[in-house]
Design a protein around this motif. Structure first.
Motif, PDB file in Angstrom:
ATOM      1  N   THR A 153       0.846  -1.190   0.000  1.00 37.71           N
ATOM      2  CA  THR A 153       0.000   0.000   0.000  1.00 37.71           C
ATOM      3  C   THR A 153       0.883   1.243   0.000  1.00 37.71           C
ATOM      4  O   THR A 153       1.821   1.344   0.802  1.00 37.71           O
ATOM      5  N   ALA A 154       0.604   2.169  -0.913  1.00 34.85           N
ATOM      6  CA  ALA A 154       1.425   3.369  -1.059  1.00 34.85           C
ATOM      7  C   ALA A 154       0.567   4.616  -0.940  1.00 34.85           C
ATOM      8  O   ALA A 154      -0.475   4.725  -1.595  1.00 34.85           O
ATOM      9  N   THR A 155       1.000   5.542  -0.111  1.00 35.31           N
ATOM     10  CA  THR A 155       0.339   6.851  -0.051  1.00 35.31           C
ATOM     11  C   THR A 155       0.508   7.563  -1.389  1.00 35.31           C
ATOM     12  O   THR A 155      -0.427   8.177  -1.902  1.00 35.31           O
ATOM     13  N   SER A 156       1.738   7.464  -1.944  1.00 34.36           N
ATOM     14  CA  SER A 156       2.030   7.987  -3.277  1.00 34.36           C
ATOM     15  C   SER A 156       2.886   6.959  -3.997  1.00 34.36           C
ATOM     16  O   SER A 156       3.697   6.259  -3.375  1.00 34.36           O
ATOM     17  N   LEU A 157       2.726   6.859  -5.304  1.00 34.54           N
ATOM     18  CA  LEU A 157       3.526   5.932  -6.103  1.00 34.54           C
ATOM     19  C   LEU A 157       3.891   6.612  -7.411  1.00 34.54           C
ATOM     20  O   LEU A 157       3.002   7.069  -8.151  1.00 34.54           O
ATOM     21  N   PHE A 158       5.172   6.683  -7.679  1.00 32.90           N
ATOM     22  CA  PHE A 158       5.645   7.239  -8.953  1.00 32.90           C
ATOM     23  C   PHE A 158       5.875   6.088  -9.906  1.00 32.90           C
ATOM     24  O   PHE A 158       6.792   5.289  -9.736  1.00 32.90           O
TER      25      PHE A 158
ATOM     26  N   GLY B 107      -1.312   4.276   9.661  1.00 28.39           N
ATOM     27  CA  GLY B 107       0.102   4.171  10.002  1.00 28.39           C
ATOM     28  C   GLY B 107       0.968   5.093   9.163  1.00 28.39           C
ATOM     29  O   GLY B 107       0.481   6.025   8.518  1.00 28.39           O
ATOM     30  N   PRO B 108       2.256   4.836   9.150  1.00 25.94           N
ATOM     31  CA  PRO B 108       3.203   5.718   8.455  1.00 25.94           C
ATOM     32  C   PRO B 108       2.900   5.833   6.964  1.00 25.94           C
ATOM     33  O   PRO B 108       2.482   4.864   6.318  1.00 25.94           O
ATOM     34  N   ARG B 109       3.102   7.024   6.421  1.00 28.98           N
ATOM     35  CA  ARG B 109       2.909   7.233   4.990  1.00 28.98           C
ATOM     36  C   ARG B 109       4.115   6.702   4.215  1.00 28.98           C
ATOM     37  O   ARG B 109       5.250   6.726   4.715  1.00 28.98           O
TER      38      ARG B 109
ATOM     39  N   THR C 296      10.575   1.633  -1.260  1.00 28.65           N
ATOM     40  CA  THR C 296       9.614   2.354  -0.428  1.00 28.65           C
ATOM     41  C   THR C 296      10.351   3.409   0.393  1.00 28.65           C
ATOM     42  O   THR C 296      11.294   3.084   1.129  1.00 28.65           O
ATOM     43  N   VAL C 297       9.927   4.645   0.241  1.00 31.01           N
ATOM     44  CA  VAL C 297      10.523   5.776   0.950  1.00 31.01           C
ATOM     45  C   VAL C 297       9.613   6.152   2.117  1.00 31.01           C
ATOM     46  O   VAL C 297       8.378   6.134   1.997  1.00 31.01           O
ATOM     47  N   ASP C 298      10.207   6.481   3.244  1.00 32.01           N
ATOM     48  CA  ASP C 298       9.454   6.938   4.409  1.00 32.01           C
ATOM     49  C   ASP C 298       8.970   8.356   4.127  1.00 32.01           C
ATOM     50  O   ASP C 298       9.718   9.330   4.255  1.00 32.01           O
TER      51      ASP C 298
END
Length: 480
Positions: free
Chosen positions: A6-11, A43-45, A387-389
């Motif tokens: 699950t990604a808050t944003s995905l490039f 949780g964390p983005r 995956t970047v914090d």
């Protein structure tokens, strides 16, 4: 088994751009779908991006620890012999794990300094095992030389200036009978038979034109054309190499390479700092790539490559670390940021946007290393991503800011959470899962410290050798 991220944003890449609140699914190393999430993840983005590529490296220990610092390449390359791999597996595992931790799915190993402790096919097999354990893709090439082992020409003036003991030490380290072109081609084929596979691309690796005879360069070009094997080579890295090339190839070194069929889409050239506009045009027309290594070029006082000009004339550009990232930490994300900042434009004129640069660096890096696909995150593509914090990247959360712009403004390897290569989780929360990197580095330090005592003769010979090298290059090659 399908895995969901699950990604808050995905490039996805420069074509599809940025998606918000999505689920990426992958199975058996392939992305199967990217769909809208039911709602914002708890949780964390997180910010998911294509995995990076280190398109030019040598899989060695950081050389500053051996006193190879603050000097031009022509001295540095001899001084760095103090860091010759003492255990090929451990040295490669250390370098590859640092690269994986920095978000790399693929890395070029232009193997310039074998350990000498085992046959080269066995050494290549040890490196392949390290890559498998770490979990990243590699391209591998033995960097071959058959001339100019000490300077770019007659080494007798340098060697004769040393004491007999120091001369013997230097000759034992650097002056050996060269490998014939045929023997090199056969060695490359043997290495390919031993280690080539879906995640390992074996390439031809002439070290550089000043170190390779015409028969060797022509044999490499011919074999590449016959077999389709890729070629990886340094070119015009320093002012001294430029002067040597002009002296020995008055018709133009890149023109010569073109005439023998060396230039093609199978070729990747590292550095090209001192390539001229007409040479850049030839490289671009051939379909070959240039790998720029910004921090290494600065460390070794080699100069600033004409990357913006190369890009403008249609040359494919990739990014490498060359074992000399800015902080010697193999942080390819920081390296990409430096290249983008240095060559991205002047004033209001831009050579590329951040998405465009990210896309070309990954796409051309994958081509250089033989990795499949373009790197874009789309269904059917290899599951190679990072995956970047996002909470740490967007630490202030004052206004909505494009996370890719933030990544190029302040990103570094410490912000990476997970790295997935071919569907395998190889780094989790910044820790390599396939090998114990801290333990490997501790073991290597102990071995190198013990080994340094065995190289005391070379350390003793270094001051007069260093002075003789400087005298030779300043006297023999006019670089004005």
């Amino acid at each position: 088994m399908t895995t969901e991220i699950t990604a808050t944003s995905l490039f996805c890449g420069p074509d599809r751009g940025l998606l918000e609140n999505v689920v990426l699914r992958h199975d058996n190393g392939i992305i199967t779908s990217i769909s809208e999430a039911a709602g914002p993840a708890a949780g964390p983005r997180s910010f998911v991006v294509p995995a990076f590529v280190n398109a030019h490296d040598h899989a060695r220990a950081p050389t500053s620890s051996f006193g190879a610092l603050g000097m031009p390449l022509e001295s540095w390359i001899l001084r760095s012999a103090l860091g010759t791999p003492v255990d090929p597996y451990l040295t490669a595992a250390s370098a590859l794990a640092r690269s994986a931790r920095a978000g790399c799915a693929s890395m070029m190993i232009h193997y310039t300094r074998p350990s000498g402790t085992m046959p080269l096919v066995d050494e290549a097999s040890a490196i392949a095992r390290a890559a498998s354990d770490v979990g990243i893709r590699i391209a591998f090439a033995i960097a071959v030389r058959d001339q100019n082992p000490v300077v770019y020409g007659d080494s007798e003036p340098v060697l004769s200036s040393l004491s007999s003991d120091d001369r013997k030490t230097v000759e034992e380290l650097f002056v050996r009978s060269p490998m014939s072109p045929r023997a090199y081609i056969e060695l490359t084929e043997a290495i390919a038979s031993a280690i080539a596979g879906p995640k390992i691309d074996v390439q031809l690796g002439p070290a550089g034109v000043q170190w390779c005879s015409k028969p060797l360069l022509e044999a490499v070009a011919e074999n590449s054309a016959q077999t389709g094997r890729r070629i990886h080579m340094h070119l015009l890295e320093t002012v001294y190499q430029r002067a040597w090339a002009d002296e020995h190839f008055p018709q133009g070194i890149v023109r010569y390479l073109s005439d023998i069929g060396f230039l093609s889409e199978r070729l990747t050239l590292a550095h090209c700092i001192h390539a001229r506009p007409d040479e850049i045009d030839l490289i671009a027309t051939s379909g070959a790539r240039i790998v720029t290594n910004f921090s290494s070029n600065m460390h070794l006082r080699s100069g600033l490559a004409p990357i913006a000009a190369a890009h403008q004339c249609g040359c494919a550009i990739a990014v490498g670390v060359d074992g000399l990232a800015l902080d010697e930490d193999d942080d390819v994300l920081r390296e990409m940021r430096l290249v983008q900042m240095m060559h991205g434009g002047l004033g209001f004129k831009r050579n590329w946007t951040c998405p465009e640069f990210f896309g070309l660096a990954v796409r051309n890096g994958r081509r250089a290393t033989g990795a499949p696909g373009t790197g874009e995150l789309v269904p059917g593509a290899p599951a190679d991503f990072v995956t970047v914090d996002l909470d740490r990247l967007d630490r202030d959360q004052i206004l909505p800011v494009d996370p890719l712009d933030l990544l190029f403004a302040r990103g570094n390897a410490s912000l990476l959470r997970d790295v997935v290569v071919d569907g395998r989780l190889v780094v989790s929360e910044g820790r390599c899962l396939g090998v114990d990197l801290p333990a490997i580095e501790d073991e290597l330090r102990g071995i190198y410290r013990a080994n340094a005592r065995q190289l005391s003769n070379f350390q003793r010979a270094w001051p007069p050798l260093s002075a003789a090298l400087q005298n030779w290059f300043e006297a023999q090659l006019d670089c004005r």
